[in-house]
Design a protein around this motif. Structure first.
Motif, PDB file in Angstrom:
ATOM      1  N   SER A   2       7.759   1.749 -11.411  1.00 34.93           N
ATOM      2  CA  SER A   2       8.417   0.828 -12.334  1.00 34.93           C
ATOM      3  C   SER A   2       9.312  -0.158 -11.584  1.00 34.93           C
ATOM      4  O   SER A   2       9.336  -1.358 -11.885  1.00 34.93           O
ATOM      5  N   VAL A   3      10.030   0.326 -10.590  1.00 38.49           N
ATOM      6  CA  VAL A   3      10.885  -0.551  -9.776  1.00 38.49           C
ATOM      7  C   VAL A   3      10.029  -1.553  -9.009  1.00 38.49           C
ATOM      8  O   VAL A   3      10.337  -2.742  -8.969  1.00 38.49           O
ATOM      9  N   VAL A   4       8.942  -1.100  -8.426  1.00 40.28           N
ATOM     10  CA  VAL A   4       8.041  -1.999  -7.702  1.00 40.28           C
ATOM     11  C   VAL A   4       7.549  -3.097  -8.643  1.00 40.28           C
ATOM     12  O   VAL A   4       7.571  -4.282  -8.303  1.00 40.28           O
ATOM     13  N   ASN A  48       0.850  -1.181   0.000  1.00 43.02           N
ATOM     14  CA  ASN A  48       0.000   0.000   0.000  1.00 43.02           C
ATOM     15  C   ASN A  48       0.889   1.235   0.000  1.00 43.02           C
ATOM     16  O   ASN A  48       1.519   1.552   1.007  1.00 43.02           O
ATOM     17  N   ILE A  49       0.927   1.907  -1.140  1.00 38.47           N
ATOM     18  CA  ILE A  49       1.701   3.133  -1.263  1.00 38.47           C
ATOM     19  C   ILE A  49       0.777   4.339  -1.441  1.00 38.47           C
ATOM     20  O   ILE A  49       1.215   5.407  -1.833  1.00 38.47           O
ATOM     21  N   SER A  50      -0.490   4.143  -1.154  1.00 47.37           N
ATOM     22  CA  SER A  50      -1.481   5.213  -1.303  1.00 47.37           C
ATOM     23  C   SER A  50      -1.077   6.438  -0.488  1.00 47.37           C
ATOM     24  O   SER A  50      -0.623   6.322   0.646  1.00 47.37           O
ATOM     25  N   GLY A  51      -1.243   7.574  -1.109  1.00 52.46           N
ATOM     26  CA  GLY A  51      -0.944   8.822  -0.429  1.00 52.46           C
ATOM     27  C   GLY A  51       0.526   9.213  -0.417  1.00 52.46           C
ATOM     28  O   GLY A  51       0.877  10.239   0.149  1.00 52.46           O
ATOM     29  N   CYS A  52       1.363   8.419  -1.032  1.00 50.79           N
ATOM     30  CA  CYS A  52       2.806   8.743  -1.088  1.00 50.79           C
ATOM     31  C   CYS A  52       3.016   9.794  -2.174  1.00 50.79           C
ATOM     32  O   CYS A  52       3.068   9.478  -3.363  1.00 50.79           O
ATOM     33  N   VAL A  53       3.129  11.032  -1.765  1.00 46.70           N
ATOM     34  CA  VAL A  53       3.215  12.130  -2.729  1.00 46.70           C
ATOM     35  C   VAL A  53       4.527  12.139  -3.504  1.00 46.70           C
ATOM     36  O   VAL A  53       4.605  12.746  -4.562  1.00 46.70           O
ATOM     37  N   ARG A  54       5.529  11.457  -3.005  1.00 44.21           N
ATOM     38  CA  ARG A  54       6.814  11.404  -3.711  1.00 44.21           C
ATOM     39  C   ARG A  54       6.915  10.184  -4.618  1.00 44.21           C
ATOM     40  O   ARG A  54       7.881  10.030  -5.352  1.00 44.21           O
ATOM     41  N   MET A  55       5.927   9.305  -4.572  1.00 46.13           N
ATOM     42  CA  MET A  55       5.920   8.104  -5.396  1.00 46.13           C
ATOM     43  C   MET A  55       5.546   8.498  -6.813  1.00 46.13           C
ATOM     44  O   MET A  55       4.488   9.068  -7.059  1.00 46.13           O
ATOM     45  N   SER A 110       1.637   8.538 -13.426  1.00 45.91           N
ATOM     46  CA  SER A 110       0.979   8.934 -14.665  1.00 45.91           C
ATOM     47  C   SER A 110       0.697   7.694 -15.526  1.00 45.91           C
ATOM     48  O   SER A 110       0.902   6.563 -15.096  1.00 45.91           O
ATOM     49  N   ASP A 111       0.262   7.950 -16.737  1.00 45.87           N
ATOM     50  CA  ASP A 111       0.010   6.858 -17.681  1.00 45.87           C
ATOM     51  C   ASP A 111       1.261   6.013 -17.902  1.00 45.87           C
ATOM     52  O   ASP A 111       1.180   4.804 -18.073  1.00 45.87           O
ATOM     53  N   ARG A 112       2.401   6.662 -17.873  1.00 45.56           N
ATOM     54  CA  ARG A 112       3.657   5.937 -18.056  1.00 45.56           C
ATOM     55  C   ARG A 112       3.871   4.901 -16.944  1.00 45.56           C
ATOM     56  O   ARG A 112       4.258   3.771 -17.193  1.00 45.56           O
ATOM     57  N   GLY A 113       3.604   5.285 -15.719  1.00 47.57           N
ATOM     58  CA  GLY A 113       3.724   4.351 -14.602  1.00 47.57           C
ATOM     59  C   GLY A 113       2.687   3.252 -14.674  1.00 47.57           C
ATOM     60  O   GLY A 113       2.977   2.088 -14.413  1.00 47.57           O
ATOM     61  N   ALA A 114       1.455   3.605 -15.040  1.00 50.25           N
ATOM     62  CA  ALA A 114       0.390   2.608 -15.178  1.00 50.25           C
ATOM     63  C   ALA A 114       0.753   1.582 -16.242  1.00 50.25           C
ATOM     64  O   ALA A 114       0.370   0.414 -16.142  1.00 50.25           O
ATOM     65  N   GLY A 115       1.515   2.000 -17.224  1.00 55.72           N
ATOM     66  CA  GLY A 115       1.947   1.084 -18.278  1.00 55.72           C
ATOM     67  C   GLY A 115       2.869  -0.017 -17.782  1.00 55.72           C
ATOM     68  O   GLY A 115       3.080  -1.016 -18.466  1.00 55.72           O
ATOM     69  N   GLN A 116       3.416   0.133 -16.592  1.00 56.20           N
ATOM     70  CA  GLN A 116       4.293  -0.888 -16.014  1.00 56.20           C
ATOM     71  C   GLN A 116       3.512  -1.967 -15.267  1.00 56.20           C
ATOM     72  O   GLN A 116       4.030  -3.040 -14.982  1.00 56.20           O
ATOM     73  N   ALA A 132       0.112  -9.719  -4.794  1.00 57.73           N
ATOM     74  CA  ALA A 132      -1.287 -10.056  -5.055  1.00 57.73           C
ATOM     75  C   ALA A 132      -2.169  -8.819  -4.960  1.00 57.73           C
ATOM     76  O   ALA A 132      -3.246  -8.780  -5.543  1.00 57.73           O
ATOM     77  N   ALA A 133      -1.714  -7.798  -4.239  1.00 53.98           N
ATOM     78  CA  ALA A 133      -2.499  -6.576  -4.076  1.00 53.98           C
ATOM     79  C   ALA A 133      -1.577  -5.361  -4.094  1.00 53.98           C
ATOM     80  O   ALA A 133      -0.514  -5.375  -3.476  1.00 53.98           O
ATOM     81  N   LEU A 134      -2.003  -4.345  -4.815  1.00 53.13           N
ATOM     82  CA  LEU A 134      -1.256  -3.090  -4.871  1.00 53.13           C
ATOM     83  C   LEU A 134      -2.251  -1.943  -4.767  1.00 53.13           C
ATOM     84  O   LEU A 134      -3.196  -1.852  -5.549  1.00 53.13           O
ATOM     85  N   ALA A 135      -2.056  -1.090  -3.789  1.00 54.56           N
ATOM     86  CA  ALA A 135      -2.858   0.125  -3.626  1.00 54.56           C
ATOM     87  C   ALA A 135      -1.953   1.316  -3.893  1.00 54.56           C
ATOM     88  O   ALA A 135      -0.944   1.499  -3.210  1.00 54.56           O
ATOM     89  N   ALA A 136      -2.292   2.083  -4.905  1.00 54.56           N
ATOM     90  CA  ALA A 136      -1.505   3.256  -5.270  1.00 54.56           C
ATOM     91  C   ALA A 136      -2.428   4.430  -5.547  1.00 54.56           C
ATOM     92  O   ALA A 136      -2.298   5.113  -6.559  1.00 54.56           O
ATOM     93  N   ALA A 137      -3.372   4.650  -4.670  1.00 55.93           N
ATOM     94  CA  ALA A 137      -4.307   5.764  -4.826  1.00 55.93           C
ATOM     95  C   ALA A 137      -3.690   7.048  -4.272  1.00 55.93           C
ATOM     96  O   ALA A 137      -2.868   7.006  -3.364  1.00 55.93           O
TER      97      ALA A 137
END
Length: 82
Positions: free
Chosen positions: A27-29, A14-21, A48-54, A37-42
């Motif tokens: 991409s490293v993650v 859960n990296i939600s709310g990490c303003v520096r992420m 951006s779209d570039r990160g979502a592409g990973q 099995a679960a990733l929270a990145a809200a």
């Protein structure tokens, strides 16, 4: 950011709310933690779209994904997730 190591025991992150992420860190993650099995990145404004592409790198294991508002995340980026 220090690179995370592969950890097969880590079921979710859960990296939600990490303003520096941002896209490089996401991409490293995605490349190093392929058994998540679960990733929270809200509410990560630098993702951006570039990160979502990973995210398809996690397709084999990811059961739950939570993305939220980010200035650079569009419908196009979300569509790349699959």
């Amino acid at each position: 950011m220090r690179s995370p190591r592969t950890n097969p025991q880590l079921p979710g992150l859960n990296i939600s709310g990490c303003v520096r992420m941002g896209d490089p860190a996401l991409s490293v993650v995605c490349s190093r933690m392929r058994r998540l099995a679960a990733l929270a990145a809200a509410d990560c404004p630098r993702v951006s779209d570039r990160g979502a592409g990973q995210l398809p790198q996690l397709a084999a294991s990811l059961l739950q994904l939570r993305l939220g508002p980010a200035l650079g995340l569009t419908d196009t980026g979300l569509a790349s997730v699959g």
